[in-house]
Design a protein around this motif. Structure first.
Motif, short mmCIF file in Angstrom:
data_model
loop_
_atom_site.label_atom_id
_atom_site.label_comp_id
_atom_site.label_asym_id
_atom_site.label_seq_id
_atom_site.Cartn_x
_atom_site.Cartn_y
_atom_site.Cartn_z
N LEU A 37 0.83 -1.20 0.00
CA LEU A 37 0.00 0.00 0.00
C LEU A 37 0.87 1.25 0.00
O LEU A 37 0.50 2.28 -0.58
CB LEU A 37 -0.93 -0.01 1.21
CG LEU A 37 -1.96 -1.15 1.25
CD1 LEU A 37 -2.87 -1.00 2.46
CD2 LEU A 37 -2.79 -1.20 -0.02
N ALA A 38 2.03 1.16 0.63
CA ALA A 38 2.95 2.31 0.65
C ALA A 38 3.45 2.63 -0.76
O ALA A 38 3.62 3.81 -1.11
CB ALA A 38 4.12 2.03 1.58
N VAL A 51 -4.62 5.77 2.42
CA VAL A 51 -4.98 4.65 1.55
C VAL A 51 -6.04 3.80 2.23
O VAL A 51 -7.01 3.36 1.60
CB VAL A 51 -3.75 3.81 1.20
CG1 VAL A 51 -4.14 2.63 0.31
CG2 VAL A 51 -2.69 4.66 0.52
N TYR A 52 -5.87 3.56 3.53
CA TYR A 52 -6.80 2.69 4.25
C TYR A 52 -8.20 3.31 4.35
O TYR A 52 -9.17 2.58 4.55
CB TYR A 52 -6.26 2.41 5.65
CG TYR A 52 -4.98 1.63 5.64
CD1 TYR A 52 -4.98 0.24 5.54
CD2 TYR A 52 -3.74 2.27 5.73
CE1 TYR A 52 -3.80 -0.48 5.53
CE2 TYR A 52 -2.55 1.56 5.72
CZ TYR A 52 -2.59 0.19 5.62
OH TYR A 52 -1.41 -0.53 5.60
N TYR A 53 -8.28 4.61 4.20
CA TYR A 53 -9.60 5.26 4.24
C TYR A 53 -10.42 4.89 3.01
O TYR A 53 -11.62 4.70 3.09
CB TYR A 53 -9.42 6.78 4.31
CG TYR A 53 -10.71 7.55 4.32
CD1 TYR A 53 -11.49 7.65 5.47
CD2 TYR A 53 -11.18 8.15 3.15
CE1 TYR A 53 -12.69 8.35 5.46
CE2 TYR A 53 -12.38 8.86 3.13
CZ TYR A 53 -13.13 8.95 4.29
OH TYR A 53 -14.32 9.63 4.27
N TYR A 54 -9.72 4.77 1.87
CA TYR A 54 -10.42 4.49 0.61
C TYR A 54 -10.43 3.01 0.27
O TYR A 54 -11.38 2.52 -0.36
CB TYR A 54 -9.75 5.27 -0.53
CG TYR A 54 -9.81 6.76 -0.34
CD1 TYR A 54 -10.96 7.47 -0.66
CD2 TYR A 54 -8.72 7.46 0.18
CE1 TYR A 54 -11.02 8.85 -0.49
CE2 TYR A 54 -8.77 8.84 0.36
CZ TYR A 54 -9.93 9.52 0.04
OH TYR A 54 -9.99 10.88 0.22
N PHE A 55 -9.37 2.30 0.64
CA PHE A 55 -9.25 0.89 0.29
C PHE A 55 -8.77 0.13 1.52
O PHE A 55 -7.65 0.33 1.99
CB PHE A 55 -8.25 0.70 -0.86
CG PHE A 55 -8.63 1.47 -2.10
CD1 PHE A 55 -9.62 1.02 -2.95
CD2 PHE A 55 -7.98 2.66 -2.40
CE1 PHE A 55 -9.96 1.74 -4.09
CE2 PHE A 55 -8.33 3.39 -3.53
CZ PHE A 55 -9.32 2.93 -4.38
N LYS A 56 -9.62 -0.75 2.02
CA LYS A 56 -9.29 -1.44 3.27
C LYS A 56 -8.28 -2.57 3.07
O LYS A 56 -7.55 -2.92 3.99
CB LYS A 56 -10.56 -2.03 3.91
CG LYS A 56 -11.66 -1.01 4.16
CD LYS A 56 -11.21 0.10 5.10
CE LYS A 56 -12.38 1.00 5.45
NZ LYS A 56 -12.02 2.41 5.53
#
Length: 201
Positions: A37-38, A51-56
């Motif tokens: 994800l980074a 990123v975690y807000y939009y894609f878990k």
């Protein structure tokens, strides 16, 4: 308007679009397993925590990448649909493929390589989603062959797309973009050679 003064909804949409485009790029270049994800956050120029807000999960990013590939395909076929002759549309498709030969030689076909990779995973339905993108291409090509009045239009579409997947694979394996150039020319010659039964050249 700077990013800091854009409406919140607009900023959120911008970030999501950047992340989706970045996911398509990075997953193509690095593959699913090697991508973090980074990595995607860095290419999208978005804080990694966002990123975690939009894609878990990473699977959600793969899904977003497949949606991006589908959107690119729709944009390409929409442009080609402006051409009056179905044969010219098909030849334009081959020309577009050859135009991506440097990328194909480095990373392979964006959708094809992703389809192969997710198919090897035991969980989820991403393999079916990847197949659906390829099916859209087959359906579009089949429609063009059908408009030309050729027999077995769906089989001809498979032959055409198989030719693309094969030349992409070989260009990538050999790191030789000229494979795409040569085989693209052969596909164009093949398209020119196809005649409706009973019609003289």
């Amino acid at each position: 308007m700077t990013d800091s003064v854009k409406p919140r909804a607009t900023r959120a949409n911008d970030k999501r679009r950047r992340l989706t485009a970045a996911a398509a790029q990075v997953l193509h270049e690095q593959g699913v397993e090697r991508t973090t994800l980074a990595d995607i956050a860095r290419v999208a120029d978005v804080p990694v925590g966002n990123v975690y807000y939009y894609f878990k999960t990473k699977d959600e990013l793969v899904h977003a990448a497949l949606s991006e590939h589908s959107a690119h395909l729709d944009q390409l076929t929409s442009r080609l649909d402006q051409l009056p002759d179905p044969r010219d549309r098909l030849k334009g498709l081959v020309e577009a493929w050859v135009g991506q030969r440097e990328i194909a030689a480095r990373y392979g076909c964006p959708t094809g390589t992703l389809a192969v990779e997710v198919d090897k995973r035991a969980d989820g339905t991403l393999d079916a989603e990847a197949g659906a993108v390829i099916r859209r291409l087959l359906d579009w090509a089949g429609h063009q062959f059908r408009a030309l009045g050729l027999p077995d239009p769906d089989d001809l579409a498979v032959t055409l797309v198989s030719g693309y997947q094969g030349m992409s694979l070989l260009a990538n394996a050999l790191r030789d973009p000229d494979v795409m150039t040569r085989q693209g020319a052969r596909l164009t010659q093949w398209l020119d050679s196809l005649r409706t039964p009973g019609r003289t050249p």
